[in-house]
Enzyme design. Sequence first.
Site, PDB file in Angstrom:
ATOM      1  CG  HIS A  51      -1.604   1.369   1.274  1.00 33.90           C
ATOM      2  ND1 HIS A  51      -2.339   1.853   0.656  1.00 33.90           N
ATOM      3  CD2 HIS A  51      -1.541   2.327   2.560  1.00 33.90           C
ATOM      4  CE1 HIS A  51      -2.998   3.093   0.883  1.00 33.90           C
ATOM      5  NE2 HIS A  51      -2.451   3.246   2.043  1.00 33.90           N
ATOM      6  CG  HIS A 111       0.747   7.111   4.114  1.00 31.02           C
ATOM      7  ND1 HIS A 111       1.161   6.269   3.022  1.00 31.02           N
ATOM      8  CD2 HIS A 111      -0.647   6.745   4.254  1.00 31.02           C
ATOM      9  CE1 HIS A 111       0.038   5.527   2.874  1.00 31.02           C
ATOM     10  NE2 HIS A 111      -1.095   5.807   3.402  1.00 31.02           N
ATOM     11  CD  GLU A 121      -4.148   6.088  12.251  1.00 32.31           C
ATOM     12  OE1 GLU A 121      -3.940   7.091  12.723  1.00 32.31           O
ATOM     13  OE2 GLU A 121      -5.252   5.556  12.518  1.00 32.31           O
ATOM     14  CG  ASP A 122      -2.003   1.672  10.069  1.00 35.57           C
ATOM     15  OD1 ASP A 122      -3.064   2.184  10.796  1.00 35.57           O
ATOM     16  OD2 ASP A 122      -2.082   1.588   9.072  1.00 35.57           O
ATOM     17  CG  ASP A 162      -3.962   7.043   2.196  1.00 30.65           C
ATOM     18  OD1 ASP A 162      -3.551   5.649   1.846  1.00 30.65           O
ATOM     19  OD2 ASP A 162      -4.313   7.360   3.134  1.00 30.65           O
ATOM     20  CG  ASP A 193     -21.290  17.147 -23.767  1.00 27.14           C
ATOM     21  OD1 ASP A 193     -22.250  16.165 -23.464  1.00 27.14           O
ATOM     22  OD2 ASP A 193     -21.040  18.207 -23.026  1.00 27.14           O
TER      23      ASP A 193
HETATM   24 MN    MN Z   1      -2.809   4.700   3.766  1.00 29.92          MN
END
Ligand code: MN
Length: 716
Positions: A54, A78, A82-83, A145, A265
Amino acid sequence: MVTLKEINTIDELIDRVFSYNPDADFDLLRRAYMFSREAHQKQIRIEGSPYIEHPLAVASILTEMHLDTTTIAAGLLHDTVEDTPVTVDEIREFFGEDVSFLVDALTKLSRMEFKTSEEAYAENFRKMFLAMAKDLRVILIKFADRLHNMLTLEYLPETKRHRIARETQEIYAPLANRLGIGWLKTEFEDLGFKALMPEAYEDLVHKVAKKRDEQEGYLNEVVEIMHDKLTEMSIPGKIYGRIKHYYGIYQKMQRQKIPFEQIYDVFALRIITDTNANCYALLGLIHSLWTPVPGRFKDFIGAPKSNLYQSIHTTVIGPKGEKIEFQVRTEDMHRIAEEGIAAHWKYKEQGAVAKKDDKYFAWLRDIVSQSQKDTHNAKEFLETVKGTIFFDVVYALTPNGDVIELPYGSTPVDFAYSIHTAIGHQCTGARINGKIVPLRYTLRNGDTVEIMTTTGHHPSKDWLKFVKTHRARTRIKQWLKTKEREEAIEIGKGLVDKELRKHDLSPSLAKSKEILDIAKSYKINTYDDMFLSIGYGKVSPHQIVNKLVPEEEKTGKQPQKATKATEDRGIKIKGIDDIMFHRSKCCYPVPGEKVLGFVTRGRGVSIHTADCPNLDAVAVDKDRLVDVEWSTNSDMTYTVRISAYTLDKPGVLADLSVVISSENVNIHNIVSSATHEKRAYIDFTLEVKDKTQLDKLLKKITQVSGVIDVKRIKTA
Ligand code: MN
């Protein structure tokens, strides 16, 4: 949909960066990759692959945008804070301030994502702006992301899938559009569409493919004709066939309530040439070959959209009688249309758009400063942003054909103010496509708007009820405020002048050092502020001028003034001292009654009973109502008027007078009038101490023989 070149290893990523930036800090990228892989080691993606895929994919999207190494490194990192147990401090230690700032901002953003209430959603939005304003690369990484998440959405459970898709359509797509990143906006919209309405999406894909097969020959024919003409006139130009994106087609069908077959169009031709002059030359050429469709010509070169998009659009009736849209632009314009703000961070090409950066940042600064003013109300902020910046816009035209971009729902007044403040102020009417319309008319795409002005005309307060743009709203409010201020100053001047004359003082003292010195003791520093305070009744002209009056003159007049002052001192206005006030002569309030103050223009505060019938009419402006209360002072009496409804017979008046006097109440005045039915009204003007005394008196009066009813007089 965009096809992202697959990147599976850090070496491939480095090769890609090398292709556009051979001097990049490859070591930084490699370290960031190793660090991220290590940190995410124990995680797997929901589809079963190692998590590192990812961040690597996110970084690879950033390389598609040719972004700098700091951004790409932050892209790789990134999700670490967070993880995983990794901290921002560690990121700072290993990768420096810039990378850690970006990672920290992204961590804070994603922590808010799982809130669901509307308020939190709005707050999320606001935070995104604040982070973005500090460093726009935050949003570019967030975009990458989100794009990768949208591309791998199928692995998520349905509710989560829908939430992410909706957010992508509602926030990310308009934001990408606003930042001028055309390809991302299209991508977000189509991916969101596919996730939210898979059947409608598949149906449309199928229909577009079919139509393309049918029209291919025809389009090629047009391209051929154009190509020959370009060669003939030696204008450089590349011609591309272009398919309108699926969500764009879907929206158009919804908006105009038409089936797919009537969308003309779906395919457009785009010609990219070298100079602005050649864009116009090409426009002339197209119009000489085929008949233009009226109202379909838009010159975004002369009037770029607020996201800096430039292009000429026109629709013509093509060789087989079918409508066909052309877009003409230069290479530069094309790049800006596709890359927008991202071009700013593009390696080595920063100079190209640098001079236009200010425009990008101007609106962003605007939003951020608004959001800071309103820190407590994220929801309101969201509304402002929605209303004025983000969502639908209408393009209206001036009689000269200049395009004006306005938020959806705008009116001719918004249009007028967007041209010039003076045109807005003096706007008296509007013609849309030649027809007169009301000023509150809602503009539609392609409307040609002609504003009618009258010199000396002024904005109306009513306009605030329908204008949509921030600009119109603030200009109107500003004008009203200035006007009100000017009026109050004029009133103040008049009152000072009158007061000066009353004391045989020279009117020229109104603007003298002496008077200003007095004003300063009331914390007023300028003449205008002094007149303004007097005009609004915050200070009385007497308070100021009295100090200019020689002592010997004052003594003669004092007793009379003292009486008045004594009476007035019975009332206190909450939070304000030294204010001029008077009891109003419509309801004659007395102590013990609930009262309200109304700030008059130039006559100080008038005190009314809370139920005075006049208050509603007078106090349309609720801001001018002030809370007041009685300060008890047993020595004072207050004028009040009552009316007794009686039988018209001798002795009633005498009886009433006795009752009133027995209550120690002075009678100032009596007026009596007989009616036809042998009835009479006897009106008394009395002096009472307070409501208790008055109520007691009224009760006694009703017991007098011959009295039918008795009431306070409150004139409306
Ligand atoms: Mn992410």
